[in-house]
Write a protein that holds these residues in place. Structure first.
Motif, PDB file in Angstrom:
ATOM      1  N   VAL A  87      20.783  30.378   5.237  1.00 42.20           N
ATOM      2  CA  VAL A  87      21.096  29.067   5.636  1.00 42.20           C
ATOM      3  C   VAL A  87      21.750  28.280   4.673  1.00 42.20           C
ATOM      4  CG1 VAL A  87      20.349  26.944   6.540  1.00 42.20           C
ATOM      5  CG2 VAL A  87      19.101  29.241   7.403  1.00 42.20           C
ATOM      6  N   ILE A  92      15.226  28.826  14.289  1.00 35.96           N
ATOM      7  CA  ILE A  92      15.998  28.058  13.363  1.00 35.96           C
ATOM      8  C   ILE A  92      17.516  28.540  13.057  1.00 35.96           C
ATOM      9  CG2 ILE A  92      16.446  27.311  10.884  1.00 35.96           C
ATOM     10  CD1 ILE A  92      13.364  26.648  10.766  1.00 35.96           C
ATOM     11  N   TRP A  93      17.311  30.005  12.773  1.00 33.87           N
ATOM     12  CA  TRP A  93      18.555  30.765  12.706  1.00 33.87           C
ATOM     13  C   TRP A  93      19.605  30.880  13.974  1.00 33.87           C
ATOM     14  CZ3 TRP A  93      20.880  32.839   8.560  1.00 33.87           C
ATOM     15  CH2 TRP A  93      22.209  33.855   8.933  1.00 33.87           C
ATOM     16  N   CYS A  94      19.089  30.840  15.057  1.00 32.79           N
ATOM     17  CA  CYS A  94      19.660  30.678  16.220  1.00 32.79           C
ATOM     18  C   CYS A  94      20.167  29.379  16.762  1.00 32.79           C
ATOM     19  CB  CYS A  94      19.058  31.523  17.334  1.00 32.79           C
ATOM     20  SG  CYS A  94      18.787  33.212  16.928  1.00 32.79           S
ATOM     21  N   SER A  95      19.884  28.336  16.148  1.00 29.34           N
ATOM     22  CA  SER A  95      20.113  27.153  16.291  1.00 29.34           C
ATOM     23  C   SER A  95      21.453  26.512  16.137  1.00 29.34           C
ATOM     24  CB  SER A  95      19.274  26.144  15.448  1.00 29.34           C
ATOM     25  OG  SER A  95      17.841  26.045  15.800  1.00 29.34           O
ATOM     26  N   ARG A 154      22.042  25.470  11.904  1.00 37.09           N
ATOM     27  CA  ARG A 154      21.151  26.220  11.046  1.00 37.09           C
ATOM     28  C   ARG A 154      20.375  25.430  10.018  1.00 37.09           C
ATOM     29  NH1 ARG A 154      24.127  31.652  10.609  1.00 37.09           N
ATOM     30  NH2 ARG A 154      23.834  32.560  12.607  1.00 37.09           N
ATOM     31  N   TRP A 209      16.769  23.842   9.937  1.00 33.59           N
ATOM     32  CA  TRP A 209      15.743  24.049   8.900  1.00 33.59           C
ATOM     33  C   TRP A 209      15.217  22.864   8.038  1.00 33.59           C
ATOM     34  CZ3 TRP A 209      13.098  28.054   6.943  1.00 33.59           C
ATOM     35  CH2 TRP A 209      12.523  28.207   5.874  1.00 33.59           C
ATOM     36  N   THR A 264      18.936  38.282  14.126  1.00 28.29           N
ATOM     37  CA  THR A 264      18.679  37.480  12.821  1.00 28.29           C
ATOM     38  C   THR A 264      18.654  38.271  11.608  1.00 28.29           C
ATOM     39  OG1 THR A 264      16.303  37.845  12.648  1.00 28.29           O
ATOM     40  CG2 THR A 264      17.248  36.082  14.115  1.00 28.29           C
TER      41      THR A 264
END
Length: 249
Positions: free
Chosen positions: A112, A168-171, A174, A178, A197
């Motif tokens: 991220v 979070i990664w797929c938001s 990111r 985070w 992910t």
């Protein structure tokens, strides 16, 4: 590991009377392996045995841990080799060398990315979303200017860490997701089942570089700082770097 090494040393010293009079690194390694196999149930792997320039000792490396032995493999020495003036810790220098990371080889696309100011000062951090010290350190980083941070979500504390990191990664953003979780406790939206992910890749990366705790900061010169530090310590570290910055990717 330290507790195991101390037990290892005690066990090795008790074997003085039965030690083989080894003359080569290969023989020394064989003798030490015998001691380890009979006294450490977890099976610590010896990576190398090399002769040092101090005191006729041999360095025995097991992962990022170092112990020393004499040329007959009769004694094991656990601790640091320091020069008589107390100015140089040779063991620390060697350990730092073993722990050095080739920053240019880090898969930054699996991290991220956060940029503040001109972003010229670059670091990578291994963090777990359930790590309390990571959350405190994330707040500390708010006081550092002109920095690019690549955060590898290193999920080692619980199964829940994997779920939080995935969301979070797929938001959509990111970096924002985070920070909102780490600093404000705001949970990211549930990720779609189809979202992929880099969890497995990051986990393998951390193991490769022997990252055993979070947070762990990696600098552009390959050195690292385990655990959280304050802004002053970070600024001093940046000032000491031979490679102070990299072009942010």
């Amino acid at each position: 590991m330290k507790k195991k090494l101390i037990s290892f040393a005690v066990a090795a010293i008790t074997m003085v009377g039965s030690s083989v009079w080894a003359q080569t690194p290969a023989q020394i390694e064989a003798n030490i392996k015998k001691v380890i196999s009979s006294n450490i149930s977890s099976g610590v792997k010896i990576d190398s045995v090399t002769k040092t320039p101090y005191g006729g000792l041999y360095e025995v490396r097991m992962g990022n841990e170092i112990v020393y032995t004499d040329d007959k493999a009769k004694y094991i020495f656990v601790g640091s080799i320091i020069d008589a003036k107390g100015t140089t810790n040779f063991t620390k220098q060697r350990t730092d060398e073993l722990n050095r990371v080739n920053f240019s080889e880090l898969p930054l696309d699996a991290a991220v990315k956060y940029v503040k100011g001109d972003g010229k000062r670059v670091i990578a951090i291994f963090e777990d979303p359930n790590c309390g010290y990571c959350k405190k350190f994330r707040k500390t980083l708010q006081g550092v200017d002109n920095i690019t941070i690549y955060t590898f979500m290193y999920n080692i504390l619980s199964d829940d860490s994997v779920t939080k990191s995935r969301d979070i990664w797929c938001s959509a953003d990111r970096s924002k997701a985070w920070d909102e979780w780490m600093m404000n406790g705001k949970v990211a939206p549930t990720a779609a089942a189809s979202c992929k992910t880099p969890h497995d890749q990051v986990l393998a990366l951390g193991k490769r570089y022997r990252v055993t705790g979070t947070p762990t900061v990696i600098f552009t010169d390959g050195s690292r700082l385990p655990g959280m530090v304050d802004v002053k310590a970070l600024e001093e570290k940046f000032a000491s770097l031979k490679t102070p910055s990299l072009a942010a990717k």
